[in-house]
Scaffold this motif. Structure first.
Motif, mmCIF file in Angstrom:
data_model
loop_
_atom_site.group_PDB
_atom_site.id
_atom_site.type_symbol
_atom_site.label_atom_id
_atom_site.label_comp_id
_atom_site.label_asym_id
_atom_site.label_seq_id
_atom_site.Cartn_x
_atom_site.Cartn_y
_atom_site.Cartn_z
ATOM 1 N N TYR A 10 -10.266 -11.271 40.158
ATOM 2 C CA TYR A 10 -11.399 -10.627 39.515
ATOM 3 C C TYR A 10 -12.465 -10.271 40.548
ATOM 4 C CZ TYR A 10 -15.310 -9.932 36.328
ATOM 5 O OH TYR A 10 -16.382 -9.433 35.648
ATOM 6 N N PHE A 11 -12.953 -9.045 40.468
ATOM 7 C CA PHE A 11 -14.010 -8.581 41.354
ATOM 8 C C PHE A 11 -15.214 -8.266 40.471
ATOM 9 C CE2 PHE A 11 -16.309 -5.648 44.011
ATOM 10 C CZ PHE A 11 -16.114 -6.157 45.283
ATOM 11 N N PRO A 12 -16.176 -9.207 40.353
ATOM 12 C CA PRO A 12 -17.267 -9.032 39.394
ATOM 13 C C PRO A 12 -18.024 -7.729 39.633
ATOM 14 C CG PRO A 12 -17.326 -11.220 40.372
ATOM 15 C CD PRO A 12 -16.313 -10.432 41.141
ATOM 16 N N GLY A 13 -18.461 -7.105 38.578
ATOM 17 C CA GLY A 13 -19.190 -5.854 38.717
ATOM 18 C C GLY A 13 -19.603 -5.348 37.351
ATOM 19 N N ASN A 14 -20.196 -4.172 37.330
ATOM 20 C CA ASN A 14 -20.693 -3.642 36.071
ATOM 21 C C ASN A 14 -20.329 -2.157 35.930
ATOM 22 O OD1 ASN A 14 -21.968 -3.853 33.633
ATOM 23 N ND2 ASN A 14 -23.947 -3.174 34.462
ATOM 24 N N LEU A 57 -12.121 5.053 41.966
ATOM 25 C CA LEU A 57 -13.517 5.358 42.302
ATOM 26 C C LEU A 57 -14.456 4.795 41.242
ATOM 27 C CD1 LEU A 57 -13.125 8.997 43.642
ATOM 28 C CD2 LEU A 57 -13.440 6.867 44.922
ATOM 29 N N LEU A 58 -14.056 4.954 39.967
ATOM 30 C CA LEU A 58 -14.889 4.476 38.863
ATOM 31 C C LEU A 58 -15.101 2.964 38.915
ATOM 32 C CD1 LEU A 58 -13.809 6.326 35.602
ATOM 33 C CD2 LEU A 58 -16.057 6.277 36.688
ATOM 34 N N SER A 59 -14.087 2.243 39.380
ATOM 35 C CA SER A 59 -14.140 0.777 39.313
ATOM 36 C C SER A 59 -15.163 0.194 40.282
ATOM 37 C CB SER A 59 -12.775 0.180 39.617
ATOM 38 O OG SER A 59 -12.536 0.259 41.010
ATOM 39 N N ARG A 60 -15.540 0.987 41.323
ATOM 40 C CA ARG A 60 -16.466 0.510 42.342
ATOM 41 C C ARG A 60 -15.928 -0.696 43.105
ATOM 42 N NH1 ARG A 60 -21.697 1.405 40.054
ATOM 43 N NH2 ARG A 60 -21.790 3.592 39.481
ATOM 44 N N VAL A 61 -14.637 -0.962 42.981
ATOM 45 C CA VAL A 61 -14.036 -2.014 43.798
ATOM 46 C C VAL A 61 -13.742 -1.380 45.157
ATOM 47 C CG1 VAL A 61 -12.087 -3.601 44.039
ATOM 48 C CG2 VAL A 61 -12.996 -3.089 41.776
ATOM 49 N N PRO A 62 -14.117 -2.047 46.265
ATOM 50 C CA PRO A 62 -13.886 -1.432 47.576
ATOM 51 C C PRO A 62 -12.420 -1.047 47.771
ATOM 52 C CG PRO A 62 -15.136 -3.464 47.789
ATOM 53 C CD PRO A 62 -14.756 -3.347 46.353
ATOM 54 N N LEU A 63 -12.222 0.117 48.393
ATOM 55 C CA LEU A 63 -10.881 0.653 48.574
ATOM 56 C C LEU A 63 -9.972 -0.340 49.304
ATOM 57 C CD1 LEU A 63 -9.776 3.379 47.732
ATOM 58 C CD2 LEU A 63 -9.996 4.135 50.094
ATOM 59 N N ARG A 64 -10.534 -0.962 50.333
ATOM 60 C CA ARG A 64 -9.786 -1.944 51.119
ATOM 61 C C ARG A 64 -9.210 -3.030 50.227
ATOM 62 N NH1 ARG A 64 -10.778 -2.448 56.704
ATOM 63 N NH2 ARG A 64 -10.258 -4.618 56.942
ATOM 64 N N THR A 65 -10.073 -3.567 49.359
ATOM 65 C CA THR A 65 -9.663 -4.638 48.458
ATOM 66 C C THR A 65 -8.527 -4.159 47.564
ATOM 67 O OG1 THR A 65 -12.004 -5.140 48.405
ATOM 68 C CG2 THR A 65 -10.619 -6.376 46.898
ATOM 69 N N LEU A 66 -8.696 -2.929 47.037
ATOM 70 C CA LEU A 66 -7.683 -2.385 46.148
ATOM 71 C C LEU A 66 -6.352 -2.210 46.869
ATOM 72 C CD1 LEU A 66 -9.532 0.288 44.032
ATOM 73 C CD2 LEU A 66 -8.189 -1.623 43.190
ATOM 74 N N LEU A 67 -6.420 -1.602 48.042
ATOM 75 C CA LEU A 67 -5.179 -1.354 48.778
ATOM 76 C C LEU A 67 -4.564 -2.663 49.259
ATOM 77 C CD1 LEU A 67 -6.133 1.865 50.759
ATOM 78 C CD2 LEU A 67 -4.783 1.639 48.673
ATOM 79 N N SER A 124 -3.530 -3.609 39.171
ATOM 80 C CA SER A 124 -4.567 -4.304 39.932
ATOM 81 C C SER A 124 -5.942 -3.933 39.417
ATOM 82 C CB SER A 124 -4.484 -3.957 41.409
ATOM 83 O OG SER A 124 -3.250 -4.327 41.909
ATOM 84 N N LEU A 125 -6.104 -2.658 39.043
ATOM 85 C CA LEU A 125 -7.405 -2.250 38.519
ATOM 86 C C LEU A 125 -7.755 -3.067 37.277
ATOM 87 C CD1 LEU A 125 -7.365 1.595 39.012
ATOM 88 C CD2 LEU A 125 -9.095 0.010 39.829
ATOM 89 N N LEU A 126 -6.772 -3.362 36.464
ATOM 90 C CA LEU A 126 -7.018 -4.186 35.276
ATOM 91 C C LEU A 126 -7.509 -5.565 35.696
ATOM 92 C CD1 LEU A 126 -6.760 -4.737 32.182
ATOM 93 C CD2 LEU A 126 -4.476 -5.597 32.682
ATOM 94 N N THR A 127 -6.780 -6.215 36.612
ATOM 95 C CA THR A 127 -7.159 -7.583 36.965
ATOM 96 C C THR A 127 -8.403 -7.629 37.842
ATOM 97 O OG1 THR A 127 -5.507 -7.501 38.717
ATOM 98 C CG2 THR A 127 -4.879 -8.614 36.702
#
Ligand SMILES: Nc1ncnc2c1ncn2[C@@H]1O[C@H](COP(=O)(O)OP(=O)(O)O)[C@@H](O)[C@H]1O
Ligand SMILES: [Mg+2]
Lengths: 265, 284
Positions: A10-14, A57-67, A124-127
């Protein structure tokens, strides 16, 4: 030593994705995965890739983390690509031992890998955008209509809750036992595999004993607090759909419809 | 009618099998609403077995246990009984169920089918009562032992129990955590009139109760106010129990010929009595 293990990712955010109802996210993910497998022309792949990119892009999770979540899949991707490259009949461009490498194989391999990558990124975007607790609640809510055919929705959710509660505690405990054994001279990092495995036994035995003791205590504590299964149970935190969710449902339905229509044309 | 009524209660583990073990032996007692009762006894004297009878986690082998007039053997009423008598166990790690503090406090009322808004209200109130509001969204494993036990207390408060049984709830805590729990328990007892059954190994905690029960080999051997119980320091030691420090000191000083009241109980009383003596001694 074990403290860098986290459950879930989980990557906390809003962000918009964070604010979507977890049930919506699970259903949309499911729909997109189905779409990925049904529609496999290059144009479909393009649409799905763009969509995934937009979500990222919408998730605002850093690309590095996602990849980073793709890392464990690296070998599987390579392997899948090679298999398709070597085993697809078509116009040969090179010959390697008994294998003939074809242009069709190249394309096929590429698209299969793309499909896997998209699948993984979407999941991954879900989790990344949903806390494990919300996922648990959503799973219980989504599975509860299946109770009638014997799916233990509440029990599954309760198991997940207890696992979430106790995994950190057990990790701490394992750490403590390991340190205690290391203080007595046990060595978990060097030596032959057999030797290292042997050194793990003195960790597992006390750990198992403690787990059973905990399970016993916990069952008693749950009973004392009137737990008697999911029957007649209410929840403090109820899930609510927002306008955003209806938008997501609508958007997904539209996308699937358009893809299906293009397919039929 | 007393809140807890126990009549000729016996409990035998593995009755009729090999390894039969009589844990409670013909116990009779009653506890009124609003009492603060401490239970003492050496290891294996039957304290936990007694505690588990008070909310039907165990049933009598013979005799009866009634909570607010309901016999614990009435299977249909078991949830009503557990709603009246809550439990806080010894190990702080093994009684919190949810991965977030406020969800854990909500667990009891959720099981009872209380409507969401009402659960929310009760959870907020319960967390406030144990001074844990600011930790509402913490994961339990990030809390100290004393804080976890406070959450466990909040969990029973949210079920609106009339009585709480503490089964050595402070045994695994540091002195600070212990003091914290005792002061919260005393406050809940005084302000909300919660009936407290407090099993402990710490005599200073027992001295804070209105009444002490002493168990030995499953029998009730003493049932009196602390002042009375700690008068019998020698008998207590024979049962493998300690006495509070002030009482220990009282007895040694008395043995050395210092005239002190034989029912002196607290450090404050000791200090008062001795400073009185100091004046007399300087007059000698
Ligand atoms: N589950 C059990 N099975 C068999 N014997 C038990 C069990 N639990 C407790 N006993 C026995 O019953 C007696 C009382 O135990 P307990 O009530 O746990 O004492 P206390 O809490 O005062 O230490 C002890 O002799 C103990 O060995
Ligand atoms: Mg005990």
């Amino acid at each position: 030593m074990l403290s860098n293990i986290t459950i879930g990712q989980y990557f906390p955010g809003n962000s918009l994705l964070h604010r979507l109802d977890p049930r919506t996210k699970i259903v949309v993910l499911f729909a997109l995965i189905v779409a990925l497998f049904l529609f496999d022309r290059p144009a479909d792949y393009l649409v799905m890739s763009l969509l995934t990119l937009a979500f990222m892009l919408l998730s605002r999770v850093p690309l590095r983390t996602l990849l980073g979540s793709l890392k464990p899949l690296w070998w599987i991707l390579l392997f899948t690509f090679l298999i398709h490259l070597c085993s697809t009949p078509g116009e040969e461009f090179a010959h390697l031992w008994v294998f003939s490498l074809t242009f069709e194989g190249l394309a096929h391999g590429f698209f299969i890998c793309l499909r896997l990558v998209l699948l993984l990124l979407l999941s991954s975007l879900l989790t990344f955008t949903t806390s494990p607790l919300k996922l648990t609640d959503a799973l219980e809510a989504l599975l509860s209509p299946l109770k009638r055919i014997g799916v233990p929705a509440h029990e599954l959710a309760m198991m997940m809750t207890i696992a979430l509660r106790f995994v950190p505690t057990l990790i701490e405990e394992t750490d403590k036992i390991m340190k205690a054994q290391q203080a007595r001279g046990a060595d978990f990092v060097t030596g032959s595999i057999v030797r290292r495995l042997k050194n793990v036994v003195p960790i597992l035995v006390p750990l198992f004993i403690s787990v059973f003791r905990r399970a016993d205590d916990l069952a008693m504590a749950m009973e004392a607090r009137c737990y008697h299964g999911g029957e007649g149970r209410t929840q403090m935190k109820q899930l609510h759909f927002l306008p955003l969710d209806y938008l997501a449902w609508g958007g997904t339905a539209l996308l699937l419809a358009v893809l299906a229509a293009l397919w039929l044309l | 009618m007393a809140l807890i009524e126990i009549e000729h209660l016996s409990h035998v583990y593995h009755a009729g099998e090999e390894g039969e073990q009589t844990a409670l032996d013909d116990l009779s007692l009653s506890i009124e609403r609003g009492e603060f009762v401490a239970v003492l006894g050496s290891n294996g004297s039957g304290k936990s077995t007694l505690a588990k009878h008070l909310n039907a986690l165990l049933l009598p082998t013979s005799g009866a246990c009634r909570i607010d007039g309901i016999d614990t053997r009435e299977e249909a009423d078991v949830w009503r009984i557990r709603q009246k008598v809550g439990m806080v166990f010894q190990n702080p790690d093994n009684q919190l169920i949810a991965a977030v503090v406020e969800d854990d406090v909500a667990f009891g009322p959720e099981n009872l089918g209380v409507p969401s808004a009402e659960i929310r209200r009760r959870v907020d109130e319960a967390l406030k009562a144990v001074n844990m509001t600011e930790f509402r969204s913490y994961a339990p494993h990030l809390l100290s032992g004393g804080q976890k036990q406070r959450i466990a207390i909040a969990g029973t408060l949210a079920m609106q129990t009339e009585a709480i049984v503490f089964d050595e709830a402070t045994a695994m805590l540091d002195p600070e955590g212990r003091a914290e729990i005792l002061s919260i328990v005393q406050r809940l007892h005084e302000e909300q009139g919660i009936t407290v059954v407090y099993i402990t190994h710490f005599m200073e905690e027992a001295a804070a109760a209105d009444r002490i029960l002493v168990l030995d080999h499953g029998r009730l051997v003493m049932d009196a106010p602390p002042r009375e119980v700690f008068r019998h320091a020698r008998e207590l030691r024979a049962l493998g129990l300690e006495v509070p420090l002030a009482v220990e000191l009282r007895d040694r000083l008395r043995a050395a010929g210092v005239a002190l009241p034989e029912d002196l109980l607290t450090p404050a009383e000791l200090v008062a009595a001795l400073s009185g003596k100091g004046g007399a001694a300087s007059g000698d």
